[in-house]
Design an enzyme around this catalytic site. Sequence first.
Site, short mmCIF file in Angstrom:
data_model
loop_
_atom_site.label_atom_id
_atom_site.label_comp_id
_atom_site.label_asym_id
_atom_site.label_seq_id
_atom_site.Cartn_x
_atom_site.Cartn_y
_atom_site.Cartn_z
N ARG A 106 54.62 41.96 36.71
CA ARG A 106 55.01 41.27 37.94
C ARG A 106 55.44 39.83 37.63
O ARG A 106 56.37 39.30 38.24
CB ARG A 106 53.82 41.26 38.91
CG ARG A 106 54.16 40.65 40.24
CD ARG A 106 53.03 40.80 41.24
NE ARG A 106 51.93 39.90 40.96
CZ ARG A 106 50.76 39.92 41.60
NH1 ARG A 106 50.55 40.84 42.52
NH2 ARG A 106 49.81 39.07 41.31
N ARG A 108 41.72 34.26 37.52
CA ARG A 108 41.66 35.07 38.74
C ARG A 108 40.78 36.30 38.54
O ARG A 108 40.03 36.70 39.43
CB ARG A 108 43.06 35.47 39.19
CG ARG A 108 43.77 34.35 39.95
CD ARG A 108 45.26 34.49 39.91
NE ARG A 108 45.74 35.69 40.55
CZ ARG A 108 46.90 36.28 40.25
NH1 ARG A 108 47.66 35.80 39.30
NH2 ARG A 108 47.27 37.36 40.90
N ARG A 130 36.81 37.06 49.90
CA ARG A 130 36.82 36.95 48.44
C ARG A 130 35.48 36.49 47.89
O ARG A 130 35.33 36.35 46.68
CB ARG A 130 37.89 35.96 48.02
CG ARG A 130 39.19 36.63 47.58
CD ARG A 130 40.14 35.55 47.13
NE ARG A 130 41.13 36.00 46.21
CZ ARG A 130 42.29 36.56 46.55
NH1 ARG A 130 42.56 36.79 47.80
NH2 ARG A 130 43.15 36.88 45.62
N LYS A 183 46.83 46.07 46.21
CA LYS A 183 46.49 45.87 47.63
C LYS A 183 47.71 45.51 48.47
O LYS A 183 47.94 46.10 49.52
CB LYS A 183 45.49 44.71 47.80
CG LYS A 183 44.12 44.94 47.26
CD LYS A 183 43.20 43.79 47.68
CE LYS A 183 43.73 42.42 47.32
NZ LYS A 183 43.62 42.04 45.93
#
Length: 192
Positions: free
Chosen positions: A127, A144, A88, A13
């Site tokens: 990442r 998450r 969210r 995103k």
Amino acid sequence: MRLVLLGAPGSGKGTQAARLKDHLQVPHISTGDLLRAEVAAGSKLGLEAKEIMASGNLVSDEILLGMLEDRFSRDDTKGGFILDGYPRNLAQAAALDQLLQRIGQPMDYAVQLEVPTEMLVERIAGRAKAEGRADDSPESVRRRLQVYNDQTAPVVDFYRQHGQLTVVNGVGSLDDVFTRIVEALAPAKEVG
Ligand code: ADP
């Protein structure tokens, strides 16, 4: 154009939003970035959010809505925006809907980037090495993804029910995914 990007952590995103921002000439509003800026500045809000973010849990709806109201009150959002990281959960989706109705700027498009879970885990691990984000530890990543499945996935249905959802395959090169998103938005651009 007013656009919200949906997708799990690691779905791309943020990367795609940064490109879309240049393409569409509208600001990119990332609630993760806004929160990280508060943490870096050591503000009261940042101090409150820091541990919650590092654990992979959601910061309170109240804090997020305040932050967003503030952001949408700035003039640069009048011509549209790309929202990334919000909503969210369903409460946030409803609050956003109300906020946008109130300011007369309803959402045009919700784009969901679809990426299989194994690939998400792989991307975030990559990442983590490169960026060293506090919430990219294996434990936090698991949390998450769980929060995404439990609380954020229903938001996709919310936009589907409102007739605003477009699903885009998020697997492939950055260029390929970008092209798919732009193509998915093309009809909306023509109508204005
Ligand atoms: P990612 O999409 O990679 O998980 P983000 O940068 O969007 O990362 O968000 C990082 C963290 O910031 C989240 O795990 C959460 O703790 C907090 N956060 C961001 N947006 C929200 C939101 N809308 N509601 C609650 N917490 C949020």
